[in-house]
Design an enzyme around this catalytic site. Structure first.
Site, short mmCIF file in Angstrom:
data_model
loop_
_atom_site.label_atom_id
_atom_site.label_comp_id
_atom_site.label_asym_id
_atom_site.label_seq_id
_atom_site.Cartn_x
_atom_site.Cartn_y
_atom_site.Cartn_z
N VAL A 88 -0.32 -1.00 0.14
CA VAL A 88 -1.13 -2.29 0.11
C VAL A 88 -2.17 -1.99 1.15
CG1 VAL A 88 -1.29 -4.79 0.40
CG2 VAL A 88 0.72 -3.49 -0.60
N LYS A 89 -3.53 -2.06 0.36
CA LYS A 89 -4.70 -1.94 1.09
C LYS A 89 -4.97 -3.40 1.73
CE LYS A 89 -7.99 0.99 -0.01
NZ LYS A 89 -8.97 1.62 -0.95
#
Length: 230
Positions: A88-89
């Protein structure tokens, strides 16, 4: 991250030829996306992510779009539920740091993104983010020294023994790739065209190889050797 090499992530939608090449070399680590990339195609984001997971065996990095931490967490958990290969960015500003800290405690790997300064990487390291991605090309376009940022940030992470891997993001030239190599960082994201540039020949190399070939073909004993038969 593979020991002793730079892990390659392709940026955006995939080029199958580049993927096969990187896999054969043992360099391919995955794919990174962002909201602009996912919004640029005429498919639902879910379908695009499914395709990116199916088409290659590595990680797929996906960015949250919410600005508040609680909403970012909800999005991140839904993304992580798609596959254990999702990273997850999260933008490395404000509420994003709260989000990264919470996700890492939950065992959801994070990638700190939208990085323009060493302090953002230092903070991501303190929180245990898996990756921190400075925007190398945009940093240079803004008149800042991307190479110095990489060197400083890598030294900070190493000094404190932090696990965060710096991922040079959106590398657009061979020289930017070399900035990453000189700093000893562990990962880069490349568009396929930049990846191909790294393996391209030059006129000097071509001339040297041509001289070798002419010398070889000029000696009948060498040219007829069964040891070098094609």
């Amino acid at each position: 991250m593979g020991w002793g090499k730079i892990d390659v992530f392709f940026n955006g939608l995939l080029d199958l030829t580049a993927i096969r090449h990187a896999r054969q070399l043992g360099l391919l680590a995955g794919v990174t996306t962002n909201p602009s990339i996912l919004a640029s195609v005429s498919q639902a984001p879910e379908a695009v992510l499914d395709s990116l997971l199916d088409i290659q065996p590595g990680l797929v990095a996906v960015q949250v779009t919410a600005s508040e931490s609680e909403a970012q967490l909800r999005q991140a958990r839904r993304l992580a539920a798609l596959s254990e290969r999702i990273v997850v960015k999260v933008p490395a500003i404000g509420a994003g740091f709260l989000t990264m800290a919470a996700l890492e405690r939950e065992g959801i790997p994070t990638l700190a993104t939208a990085i323009f300064e060493s302090r953002q990487i230092a903070l991501a390291g303190l929180l245990g983010a898996r990756y921190a991605a400075p925007y190398l090309n945009r940093i240079e376009q803004a008149g800042m020294d991307a190479a110095a940022l990489l060197q400083e940030s890598q030294q900070i992470l190493q000094r404190y023994g932090q696990r965060t891997v710096i991922m040079g993001a959106a590398v657009k030239s061979a020289e930017q790739f070399l900035h990453c190599a000189r700093a000893g960082i562990g990962a880069v994201t490349l568009p396929a065209e930049t990846y191909r540039q790294l393996f391209a020949s030059t006129s000097d190399v071509d001339a040297a190889l041509q001289r070798f070939d002419q010398a070889w073909q000029g000696n009948p004993l060498a040219a007829a050797s069964p040891l070098f038969a094609e």
